[in-house]
Design a protein around this motif. Sequence first.
Motif, PDB file in Angstrom:
ATOM      1  N   SER A  18     -15.770 -17.978  -9.141  1.00  0.00           N
ATOM      2  CA  SER A  18     -14.828 -18.584  -9.835  1.00  0.00           C
ATOM      3  C   SER A  18     -14.269 -17.642 -10.979  1.00  0.00           C
ATOM      4  CB  SER A  18     -15.307 -19.986 -10.325  1.00  0.00           C
ATOM      5  OG  SER A  18     -16.354 -19.845 -11.276  1.00  0.00           O
ATOM      6  N   LEU A  20     -10.979 -18.471 -12.667  1.00  0.00           N
ATOM      7  CA  LEU A  20      -9.790 -19.044 -13.386  1.00  0.00           C
ATOM      8  C   LEU A  20     -10.055 -20.386 -13.905  1.00  0.00           C
ATOM      9  CD1 LEU A  20      -7.116 -18.289 -10.600  1.00  0.00           C
ATOM     10  CD2 LEU A  20      -7.526 -16.968 -12.702  1.00  0.00           C
ATOM     11  N   ASP A  21      -9.286 -20.695 -15.102  1.00  0.00           N
ATOM     12  CA  ASP A  21      -9.370 -22.115 -15.762  1.00  0.00           C
ATOM     13  C   ASP A  21      -8.487 -23.170 -15.341  1.00  0.00           C
ATOM     14  OD1 ASP A  21     -11.665 -21.265 -17.316  1.00  0.00           O
ATOM     15  OD2 ASP A  21     -10.326 -20.715 -18.866  1.00  0.00           O
ATOM     16  N   GLU A  22      -8.806 -24.241 -14.739  1.00  0.00           N
ATOM     17  CA  GLU A  22      -7.861 -25.261 -13.763  1.00  0.00           C
ATOM     18  C   GLU A  22      -6.927 -24.771 -13.188  1.00  0.00           C
ATOM     19  OE1 GLU A  22      -6.174 -27.294 -17.324  1.00  0.00           O
ATOM     20  OE2 GLU A  22      -7.958 -28.170 -18.048  1.00  0.00           O
ATOM     21  N   PRO A  23      -7.387 -24.031 -12.015  1.00  0.00           N
ATOM     22  CA  PRO A  23      -6.355 -23.177 -11.083  1.00  0.00           C
ATOM     23  C   PRO A  23      -6.143 -24.376 -10.038  1.00  0.00           C
ATOM     24  CG  PRO A  23      -8.830 -23.171 -10.295  1.00  0.00           C
ATOM     25  CD  PRO A  23      -8.907 -23.672 -11.908  1.00  0.00           C
ATOM     26  N   GLY A  42      -4.027 -19.186 -11.166  1.00  0.00           N
ATOM     27  CA  GLY A  42      -3.923 -19.714 -12.570  1.00  0.00           C
ATOM     28  C   GLY A  42      -3.379 -18.457 -13.202  1.00  0.00           C
ATOM     29  N   THR A  43      -3.727 -18.818 -14.772  1.00  0.00           N
ATOM     30  CA  THR A  43      -3.018 -17.755 -15.534  1.00  0.00           C
ATOM     31  C   THR A  43      -4.062 -16.920 -16.351  1.00  0.00           C
ATOM     32  OG1 THR A  43      -1.189 -19.192 -15.723  1.00  0.00           O
ATOM     33  CG2 THR A  43      -1.249 -17.287 -17.250  1.00  0.00           C
ATOM     34  N   VAL A  44      -4.072 -15.737 -16.267  1.00  0.00           N
ATOM     35  CA  VAL A  44      -4.822 -14.731 -17.206  1.00  0.00           C
ATOM     36  C   VAL A  44      -4.034 -13.891 -17.904  1.00  0.00           C
ATOM     37  CG1 VAL A  44      -6.845 -13.153 -16.983  1.00  0.00           C
ATOM     38  CG2 VAL A  44      -6.674 -14.763 -15.255  1.00  0.00           C
ATOM     39  N   GLU A 229     -20.283 -12.469 -17.123  1.00  0.00           N
ATOM     40  CA  GLU A 229     -19.360 -12.485 -18.396  1.00  0.00           C
ATOM     41  C   GLU A 229     -18.633 -11.252 -18.648  1.00  0.00           C
ATOM     42  OE1 GLU A 229     -17.895 -15.379 -19.337  1.00  0.00           O
ATOM     43  OE2 GLU A 229     -19.119 -16.189 -17.674  1.00  0.00           O
ATOM     44  N   LYS A 232     -16.134 -10.453 -16.253  1.00  0.00           N
ATOM     45  CA  LYS A 232     -14.689 -11.300 -16.416  1.00  0.00           C
ATOM     46  C   LYS A 232     -14.079 -10.741 -17.859  1.00  0.00           C
ATOM     47  CE  LYS A 232     -16.836 -15.571 -14.391  1.00  0.00           C
ATOM     48  NZ  LYS A 232     -16.915 -16.987 -14.512  1.00  0.00           N
ATOM     49  N   GLU A 233     -14.577 -10.381 -18.545  1.00  0.00           N
ATOM     50  CA  GLU A 233     -13.862  -9.881 -19.544  1.00  0.00           C
ATOM     51  C   GLU A 233     -13.275  -8.696 -19.639  1.00  0.00           C
ATOM     52  OE1 GLU A 233     -16.815  -9.473 -23.028  1.00  0.00           O
ATOM     53  OE2 GLU A 233     -17.338 -11.587 -23.006  1.00  0.00           O
ATOM     54  N   THR A 236      -9.990  -9.612 -17.519  1.00  0.00           N
ATOM     55  CA  THR A 236      -9.225  -9.925 -18.496  1.00  0.00           C
ATOM     56  C   THR A 236      -8.533  -8.930 -19.204  1.00  0.00           C
ATOM     57  OG1 THR A 236     -10.255 -12.005 -18.779  1.00  0.00           O
ATOM     58  CG2 THR A 236      -8.679 -11.629 -20.267  1.00  0.00           C
TER      59      THR A 236
END
Length: 268
Positions: A18, A20-23, A42-44, A229, A232-233, A236
């Motif tokens: 996973s 994305l937040d709230e995809p 979602g949005t990044v 993490e 993911k950073e 982003t």
Amino acid sequence: MSSDPVSIAVIGGTGFYSFLDEPEEHAVETPYGAPSAPVAVGTVAGRRVAFLPRHGLAHELPPHRINYRANLWALRSLGVTQVLAPCAVGGLRDEVAPGDVVVPDQLVDRTSGRTQSYVETGAVHLPFADPYCPRLSAAVSAADPSVGVGGTMVVIEGPRFSTRAESRHYASQGWSLINMTGHPEAVLAREMRQCYSAIALVTDMDAGVEAGHGVGQEEVFALFRKNLERLKELLTRTIAELPDPRGCSCSTWADGIELTYDVPGADA
């Protein structure tokens, strides 16, 4: 689904299920069967991004059973033209070490039995001398100066790890990374006219590189979890600065060629 375009995708590898937040989730039907999972959108960094876990939501798909054709077609059908592809890799030579992140610039295929093309009829021959998009790779390395640039990733069939003899042979060729999922993913992305960059996290040194029991599954998973993490950073920061892909040779190679397969949205 939002009307905003989805031009960027992340394909998550081992331990990366996973992003994305709230995809929004979209079950995409393809001519090649089902992709590994519903595509999350979602949005990044202010940009619409698709996410697809390569091995499925619960790592139910081993590398040789992934439907690579469905995965890349599904992403392209949503508008994706740029693909960032994190993956776990073994190290083969002492220029890399566990914990390193590398964007390779070459690929060697040592798989067998995988369908590696959308071409099923006619004369469509893909130029693939440089398998990764240099523009995307440069964006990844610019986002984090610790990211290594260059090197050859050899892709083996799996799901077993290499013997010591195989590992030593690959290292003797000058290849620095070893993986089980990078092919045919990169080839199919190019056929879909997508820019594609592997982002390789070195999780172990392969069996023939050092003395000991050889690489095991748990150490690979553990090191990937430890660095999740961080990846993911990195993604982003990369996504925030991705340049416009229009005009990139990853797409223009097909200009003037009559493709014998469907590239959804290519004429939009």
